[in-house]
Each structure stands twice: as structure tokens, then as C-alpha cells.
Design an enzyme around this catalytic site. Structure first.
Site, mmCIF file in Angstrom:
data_model
loop_
_atom_site.group_PDB
_atom_site.id
_atom_site.type_symbol
_atom_site.label_atom_id
_atom_site.label_comp_id
_atom_site.label_asym_id
_atom_site.label_seq_id
_atom_site.Cartn_x
_atom_site.Cartn_y
_atom_site.Cartn_z
ATOM 1 N N GLU A 185 0.832 -1.206 0.000
ATOM 2 C CA GLU A 185 0.000 0.000 0.000
ATOM 3 C C GLU A 185 0.865 1.255 0.000
ATOM 4 O O GLU A 185 0.625 2.211 -0.749
ATOM 5 C CB GLU A 185 -0.893 0.042 1.263
ATOM 6 C CG GLU A 185 -1.981 -1.002 1.313
ATOM 7 C CD GLU A 185 -1.535 -2.270 2.039
ATOM 8 O OE1 GLU A 185 -0.332 -2.619 1.966
ATOM 9 O OE2 GLU A 185 -2.388 -2.926 2.652
ATOM 10 N N GLY A 233 6.228 -2.141 14.631
ATOM 11 C CA GLY A 233 5.456 -1.133 13.899
ATOM 12 C C GLY A 233 4.399 -0.473 14.778
ATOM 13 O O GLY A 233 4.264 0.750 14.801
ATOM 14 N N ARG A 234 3.662 -1.277 15.523
ATOM 15 C CA ARG A 234 2.552 -0.724 16.317
ATOM 16 C C ARG A 234 3.029 -0.033 17.603
ATOM 17 O O ARG A 234 2.214 0.452 18.369
ATOM 18 C CB ARG A 234 1.536 -1.827 16.625
ATOM 19 C CG ARG A 234 2.107 -3.084 17.248
ATOM 20 C CD ARG A 234 1.095 -4.231 17.203
ATOM 21 N NE ARG A 234 1.659 -5.494 17.630
ATOM 22 C CZ ARG A 234 2.292 -6.356 16.842
ATOM 23 N NH1 ARG A 234 2.453 -6.057 15.554
ATOM 24 N NH2 ARG A 234 2.752 -7.504 17.293
ATOM 25 N N HIS A 246 -25.975 6.697 21.786
ATOM 26 C CA HIS A 246 -27.179 6.671 20.948
ATOM 27 C C HIS A 246 -27.022 5.644 19.841
ATOM 28 O O HIS A 246 -27.720 5.716 18.828
ATOM 29 C CB HIS A 246 -27.433 8.071 20.386
ATOM 30 C CG HIS A 246 -27.543 9.080 21.488
ATOM 31 N ND1 HIS A 246 -28.719 9.324 22.150
ATOM 32 C CD2 HIS A 246 -26.588 9.839 22.095
ATOM 33 C CE1 HIS A 246 -28.501 10.232 23.096
ATOM 34 N NE2 HIS A 246 -27.220 10.550 23.096
ATOM 35 N N LYS A 277 -0.351 -10.882 3.327
ATOM 36 C CA LYS A 277 0.448 -10.114 2.359
ATOM 37 C C LYS A 277 0.911 -11.027 1.222
ATOM 38 O O LYS A 277 0.839 -10.672 0.048
ATOM 39 C CB LYS A 277 1.678 -9.496 3.037
ATOM 40 C CG LYS A 277 1.356 -8.332 3.968
ATOM 41 C CD LYS A 277 2.643 -7.728 4.531
ATOM 42 C CE LYS A 277 2.375 -6.679 5.594
ATOM 43 N NZ LYS A 277 3.569 -6.161 6.253
HETATM 44 O O1 F6P Z 1 0.075 -4.755 9.424
HETATM 45 C C1 F6P Z 1 1.302 -5.390 9.567
HETATM 46 C C2 F6P Z 1 2.372 -4.435 9.701
HETATM 47 O O2 F6P Z 1 3.537 -5.181 9.678
HETATM 48 C C3 F6P Z 1 2.297 -3.551 10.940
HETATM 49 O O3 F6P Z 1 2.775 -4.156 12.070
HETATM 50 C C4 F6P Z 1 3.100 -2.385 10.485
HETATM 51 O O4 F6P Z 1 2.952 -1.302 11.332
HETATM 52 C C5 F6P Z 1 2.533 -2.194 9.099
HETATM 53 O O5 F6P Z 1 2.392 -3.509 8.614
HETATM 54 C C6 F6P Z 1 3.353 -1.350 8.159
HETATM 55 O O6 F6P Z 1 4.623 -1.882 7.958
HETATM 56 P P1 F6P Z 1 5.800 -1.009 7.387
HETATM 57 O O7 F6P Z 1 6.077 0.083 8.350
HETATM 58 O O8 F6P Z 1 6.951 -1.945 7.234
HETATM 59 O O9 F6P Z 1 5.356 -0.456 6.054
#
Ligand code: F6P
Length: 545
Positions: free
Chosen positions: A210, A265-266, A382, A510
Site C-alpha cells: 500500500e 510497527g505498532r 445513541h 500479504k
Molecule cells: O500490518 C502489519 C504491519 O507489519 C504492521 O505491524 C506495520 O505497522 C505495518 O504492517 C506497516 O509496515 P511497514 O512500516 O513496514 O510499512
């Protein structure tokens, strides 16, 4: 039976569950319940008194934490041990906000100097953009940032920027693009001027479909405006741990900000992934956000289990998942600026704890991560609160409310408070049949009709909630709040003995997505997959039903 469900405390909790009185009774019996069951720290107050807990349940939960070596596991995370065992990685988002004189060793090397250097580079970059030293390819000052990323490389910066709206410096606007749906980037770019727009590409791996696709479209948009290839350097910066790929793409190495594989990432908003936050709110605000999180880290690492907010919240959450079969939990933010927080915690918790094997790879015989959802109060009252009050599912709720508003306006804030506190009260006490009947006493209904209507009006109550208060939503309290939820997620994963730091399920999606993409792009009709997938792919190729 697995080790966890064999523990003494687990067995005791299972046995004790049905002995706990209705919360109405517990409150009636003890007018000190709030004092006993609330904790203050890091600018937050956690009121956990409206939970199905008594002293025995609590002490068994702490015992469970001890039996599963929670304290040792917390120490192992802070120490930089490779607790992400499937990827052999340390988990050190806490280092990103630690004070500069701390030493955090990963593979024999102190990572703190690199973190400090990156912060300096971020500060310099943001100053250059704000004061007009960094200009676009025609020499114009940058007015708009488009941040491109997804998952943790999107949610953190977006939601924190939204939450800190009162702290924006006004130098710049920021827009976020995540979805690969072209509509997203097309609509975002429509009002923007390529000469004054800077793209911040955030991808730890620099390989997320993406993000790469959106970045390519952004580059094409810039080039179409008449810019030449050299202009890309003035309009693109990247945050990534894969600098080679970024430079291959055309982003100059000096315009890249590092990420490290010991930051998930999170958990990455505290790293250079937080650059959009700095661009919007300035470096000092970002530092204060980090300090707020650091305070919560300190609290988590040092407070005894009984006074430890993330530990309490983690154990309480687990109590409902494992002993009441509760499958979802709701986050209700009574603050418009925090409207995005439920989505942030959703990724944090569900990507971390959506697991079904323990660290040794054994299948689990207990529930792990619940579905996390939510929204802003009072809107939800609501909509979906009806199900939380009277539905058949038990849905523990977190209510989050700042005592002071950034926008004092007439009676708005006092009404907001009354709704927030009123909801937790209603969930806890419910309404008995007798109370419902009494409310109908002046109506003209027959006795039989009254009985029927009263049954519909009965609310069981005994529905759990935590309330988290803060004086005001500030960079500091926001940092502490987010870190609180990060550590709550950790606590649950630690007791469940799962790896909260990998995401293999996402990775498979993926891989299969790439296979389908190849089939969609091929001239051949698809016949090798299941009949549903074949038909969907072939219909897409045909372009009509
Ligand atoms: O959704 C999976 C994931 O690996 C997340 O943990 C991460 O934040 C996201 O994809 C984006 O990954 P990247 O920063 O490598 O583009």
C-alpha cells in the site's frame, strides 16, 4: 491441560468467580471502595472499582501474575532481551523515550546515542521546514505534508496529531494516506499544490504494498506538475530501516530517518515515525509526549503489582476474557480529540495478542486477545451502548475523560461529564424488576402489561468498567495514556505466555495478496483456486457482472 490453566491461582480464580457479589452490593457494603480501588500516577487516575472484583479475586490475580513471572518478564523487556522470540528481536519502544543518560544495550551496543542523533535530525528537519529553509523545487515554502504509511506507520502519527490539535504550531497542514484505494490519495491531493507539498513516506520495511503504491502515485503527481526527477529529493523524505530500498526509490540517503528492528510497527510512534507529529506540533511538544510515556514506563517498571496501573488493567481485562468468556472490550473516549484512540488501541492490542500458541508453540486452551472496538462519547450512547447495557454479551468498558476541556463552552463539558459518569453508574447498578415496576406505578397500564414492560426495562447491571481521568489532555498525559495501553497489552501477553510482538497472520495475508495480484494481472482465466476465488478473480478481469 496447559501450564497456565494448571496454576493454583488460575484454579482458584475459576472457583471463586461465582462467589463474587453483584457490584451494587459490593459498593453498598464498603463506602471506601473507590479509595481502595483507584490508583493515581503519571497525571492519570484509574478508577477500577466498578469491576467484578473483591479482595480474593484481586489477590488471586496478583498471584497469577507472580506464578507467571510477570515482574521478571517486565524486567526482561526493559533490559533489551530478545523477548520477540520468533524474530529473535528485543522490544525496546521504551528506549525511544528514555532519558538520554540511560544505557540500553542491544547486541552489545548502547542504542541511546543513535536515538538521540535521530531526534536531533528530526528537530533540525522540522525547523528547516517551519522557517522556510527547506523549500520545494520552485523555491516555495512548504505548506502541506502528506504522510504515507499504513498500520503502525500511520495510526500512531495520525491519532496523536489529532489528539494534540490544540498544540499545532500553525506552520503547516498534514494529511494522512494509508489505504491502497486510489480514491484516498486522489482526494487528498486534489486541493494541494505540488510545489509546496512534502511527502513523508513511513515504512519500516520499505516493502509494504500500500505504502509503495501510494508513494509511486505521489511521485507521478509531482512529476506531472512539471517537476524533474531531481525535484523528488526536495519533496520526499522517508522513515525506514531499509535505507538501501529508499535510495533505490529516489529518496536521498540524507533525507531518510532510521528505524530499528527492535521497535515494532505498532509501537513506533515514539521513533522517527512520529515525524508528522513533530511537523504539526513542534519538537518540544513531541519531547513532552515522550516524557509522559517515560513516566508511565517508570511507573510500570517500579510500582508494586497492586499499585501498577498497566498491571491492574491487564489483569482485569484478562479476568473477563478468561473467566467470564468475554470476547470483546470497548474503549469509550469522552473527549473529541481522542476520538481516534480506539482504532489505535485496536491495532496495538489485536495485532499483538491475537495469538493461539504459547512461546513454545503449544496450542492454547484459553482465550487470548479480545476484539477491541469503541468510539467517542456521547455518540456511542445513541448507538451501541444499548447492547453494552442490556445485550447478552459481557463487554467490559474503559471510559476516558479529561476533567478540563480545551474548549470550555457553556454547559458542554459538565454535560459530557454527566454522561460519562452516568453511563458507568448505570452499567454498574442496572435497574431491578422492582425498580422498573415502581417507575410504571402511575401509568394506566394493566398489572399484566406493567409486568411485561418492567421485564423489558430491567437492566442486569454488574457490567464492568474502568474510568481513566486526567486533569487535561496534554502531550504529557497523552504520552502516559498510550504507554499505559501498550503495557496493558504486554501484561496480558506475558501472563498468556504468548509472543505479543510478531504478526505472522498479517504476513500470510500479504503473501497471498501478491499471488492474487499476479492472477488478476494475467491474461489467462483463473481456474486453479477454489471456485469462489476463481469466480471473483475472473469477474474482476471481466469488469462487470
Ligand atoms: O500490518 C502489519 C504491519 O507489519 C504492521 O505491524 C506495520 O505497522 C505495518 O504492517 C506497516 O509496515 P511497514 O512500516 O513496514 O510499512
Amino acid at each position: 491441560m496447559s501450564h497456565l490453566t494448571d496454576t493454583k491461582s488460575w484454579q482458584a480464580l475459576a472457583k471463586h468467580r461465582d462467589n463474587i457479589k453483584h457490584m451494587r452490593e459490593l459498593f453498598a457494603e464498603d463506602n471506601q471502595r473507590f479509595e481502595k480501588m483507584s490508583v493515581k500516577g503519571c497525571g492519570l487516575l484509574l478508577d477500577y472499582s466498578k469491576n467484578r472484583l473483591d479482595e480474593t479475586a484481586l489477590s488471586n490475580l496478583f498471584q497469577l501474575a507472580n506464578e507467571t513471572k510477570l515482574t521478571e518478564k517486565i524486567q526482561a523487556m526493559f533490559a533489551g532481551n530478545a523477548i520477540n522470540t520468533t524474530e529473535n528481536r528485543a522490544v525496546l519502544h521504551t528506549a525511544l523515550r528514555a532519558s538520554s543518560d540511560t544505557e540500553v544495550i542491544v547486541n552489545g551496543q548502547n542504542v541511546m546515542p543513535e536515538i538521540q542523533q535521530t531526534l536531533k535530525k528530526m528537530e533540525q528537519f522540522v525547523n528547516d521546514v517551519h522557517n522556510g529553509t527547506w523549500v520545494g523545487y520552485t523555491g516555495k515554502t512548504i505548506t502541506d505534508i502528506v504522510s504515507i504509511g499504513i498500520g503502525g506507520s500511520f495510526l500512531g502519527p495520525k491519532i496523536v496529531s489529532q489528539a494534540l490539535r490544540p498544540y499545532w504550531t500553525g506552520h503547516i497542514n498534514c494529511h494522512f494516506v494509508a489505504n491502497v484505494d486510489g480514491t484516498s490519495i486522489v482526494e487528498k491531493l486534489k486541493p494541494l499544490d505540488p510545489e509546496t507539498t512534502l511527502f513523508v513516506m513511513s515504512s519500516k520495511s520499505f516493502s509494504t504494498q500500500e505504502t509503495l503504491t501510494n508513494t509511486l502515485s505521489a511521485r507521478n503527481w509531482l512529476l506531472k506538475s512539471g517537476a524533474d526527477k531531481a525535484a523528488v529529493a526536495k519533496h520526499f523524505v522517508a522513515i525506514t530501516s531499509n535505507v538501501a530500498k529508499a535510495t533505490e526509490f529516489g529518496i536521498e540517503e540524507k533525507n531518510t530517518f532510521p528505524m530499528w528492528n527492535w521497535v515494532g510497527g505498532r509501537y513506533s510512534l515514539w521513533s522517527a515515525i512520529g515525524l508528522p507529529i513533530v511537523l504539526l506540533t513542534g519538537f518540544e511538544t513531541f519531547k513532552t509526549l515522550l516524557n509522559g510515556a517515560a513516566e508511565m514506563d517508570e511507573h510500570f517498571a517500579t510500582q508494586p503489582l497492586e499499585q501498577n496501573m498497566p498491571v491492574l488493567m491487564g489483569l482485569i481485562s484478562l479476568w473477563y476474557s478468561n473467566f467470564y468468556g468475554s470476547e470483546s472490550q470497548v474503549i469509550l473516549t469522552y473527549d473529541h480529540y481522542l476520538r481516534g484512540l480506539p482504532a489505535y488501541i485496536q491495532q496495538l492490542d489485536m495485532e499483538s495478542n491475537g495469538k493461539s500458541v504459547d512461546l513454545a508453540g503449544n496450542s492454547l486452551d484459553y482465550n487470548t486477545g479480545p476484539v477491541i472496538w469503541g468510539g467517542e462519547g456521547t455518540n456511542g450512547q445513541h448507538a451501541y451502548h444499548q447492547l453494552i447495557h442490556q445485550g447478552t454479551a459481557l463487554i467490559p468498558a474503559d471510559f476516558i475523560f479529561p476533567l478540563t476541556s480545551h474548549n470550555p463552552l457553556g454547559n458542554h463539558h459538565i454535560q459530557l461529564a454527566s454522561n460519562c459518569f452516568g453511563q458507568t453508574q448505570a452499567l454498574m447498578q442496572g435497574r431491578t424488576f422492582e425498580e422498573a415496576k415502581a417507575e410504571l406505578s402511575n401509568s394506566n397500564l394493566s398489572e399484566e402489561q406493567k409486568n411485561i414492560i418492567a421485564k423489558h426495562k430491567v437492566m442486569p447491571g454488574n457490567r464492568p468498567s474502568n474510568t481513566i481521568l486526567m486533569d487535561k489532555l496534554t502531550p504529557k498525559t497523552l504520552g502516559a495514556l498510550i504507554a499505559l495501553y501498550e503495557h496493558r497489552t504486554f501484561v496480558q501477553g506475558a501472563v498468556w505466555d504468548i509472543n505479543s510482538f510478531d504478526q505472522w497472520g498479517v504476513e500470510l495475508g500479504k503473501v497471498l495478496g501478491v499471488d492474487v495480484l499476479n492472477r488478476l494481472g494475467s491474461d489467462k482465466s483463473c481456474s486453479e483456486l477454489d471456485s469462489s476465488s476463481n469466480s471473483l478473480i475472473n469477474l474482476f478481469k471481466k469488469g462487470s457482472l
